[in-house]
Design an enzyme around this catalytic site. Structure first.
Site, PDB file in Angstrom:
ATOM      1  N   ARG A 173     -14.541  25.652   1.055  1.00  0.00           N
ATOM      2  CA  ARG A 173     -15.946  25.093   1.085  1.00  0.00           C
ATOM      3  C   ARG A 173     -15.979  24.206   2.419  1.00  0.00           C
ATOM      4  NH1 ARG A 173     -17.571  22.479  -4.859  1.00  0.00           N
ATOM      5  NH2 ARG A 173     -17.266  24.320  -6.218  1.00  0.00           N
ATOM      6  N   ASP A 216     -28.701  12.352  -8.377  1.00  0.00           N
ATOM      7  CA  ASP A 216     -27.653  12.971  -8.079  1.00  0.00           C
ATOM      8  C   ASP A 216     -26.995  12.394  -6.887  1.00  0.00           C
ATOM      9  OD1 ASP A 216     -26.632  16.054  -9.110  1.00  0.00           O
ATOM     10  OD2 ASP A 216     -25.808  15.724  -7.226  1.00  0.00           O
TER      11      ASP A 216
END
Length: 285
Positions: free
Chosen positions: A45, A154
């Protein structure tokens, strides 16, 4: 920024030492456990960020990340990459049935004229809060005067931007019942465009905000009646789960509900919540 100016050799692998630095930071700041088994995932990632920044060494990236400049400019980017954002419309549909048939009728009888406040904690790209908005709006059709507001939070700024836009590929909305699709989804006049957008009247009901569960103050404007926090605490260790749920309870009114993911359990945690339905809990006082 390049290798030459730092005198670092090209390296595509994340050393155990740098992984330890990153995993400790992720745990301290996000509460997320990152065992060594996830080293390859983290490495893959972060490669995106190294390419974007022109950095060819994970060690140099870590030095940059933890510098004053990196903390200001890069930290949010890194957090966006390491957090998992899996969601669907009407995911775990039993929860929405229970909400519609049990929770909402009882709430309206106990609180006539009061606005219902719902929190989608860990909302990802918005499918959950917009599902809630559809369900609550359908309920409002049968209960004149019923009003609600949804807070959706979030930690990832990237997914919040997508959620605010409220545009989804048609394959993403397959779980939405046809009657609700016709009422709450807008299709493009361009027939070749395979996308839909949530109608404005539902978008207005959802307020999006970035929030880190590890922050000391959630800065809530008003007490919460219902929380959907599903498939979120599974990324935390048990002490962090207990601390987080107790923090949630501080912001919940007496008798408030919290919906958890079907793979999550509160068994063994010291929290003032009692189960009233599978993975649905209620605050005791």
């Amino acid at each position: 920024m390049n290798d030459a100016c730092h005198g670092v050799e090209r390296s595509h692998t994340l050393s155990n030492g740098d992984f330890s630095r990153l995993s400790q930071f992720i745990y301290d700041e996000l509460g997320i456990k990152m065992p060594i088994a996830k080293k390859t995932m983290l490495e893959a990632r972060l490669q995106k960020r190294l390419r974007s920044l022109g950095i060819e060494s994970f060690h140099v990236y870590c030095d940059y990340l933890f510098s004053s400049q990196g903390i200001e400019n890069e930290m949010v980017q890194m957090i966006d990459l390491v957090t998992t954002n899996k969601t669907d419309f009407f995911r775990e549909p039993d929860h929405f049935d229970y909400l519609l048939q049990n929770v909402l009728p009882e709430w309206v009888n106990r609180h006539p004229g009061k606005k219902l406040v719902v929190w989608s904690a860990g909302c990802s790209t918005g499918e959950e809060p917009y599902t809630l908005a559809m369900v609550l709006s359908q309920f409002a059709d049968s209960y004149p005067g019923f009003n609600y507001q949804i807070l959706a939070t979030d930690i990832s700024t990237r997914v919040l931007e997508k959620a605010k836009l409220a545009v989804y590929d048609e394959e993403r909305v397959i779980p939405v019942p046809m009657t609700l699709k016709k009422k709450y989804l807008l299709r493009s006049k361009d027939k070749s465009c395979q996308r839909v957008r949530i109608v404005p009247e539902l978008r207005e009901k959802v307020r999006f905000r970035r929030l880190n569960f590890m922050d000391g103050d959630f800065a809530m404007r008003e007490p919460i009646d219902i929380i959907f926090c599903r498939n979120v605490i599974i990324y935390f260790d048990r002490p962090t789960q207990e601390k987080l749920l107790n923090h949630f309870c501080v912001h919940m009114v007496p008798g408030a509900y919290i919906f958890m993911g079907h793979s999550e359990t509160l068994s063994g945690l010291d929290v003032p919540l009692t189960m009233v339905h599978p993975t649905v809990y209620r605050k005791l006082k």
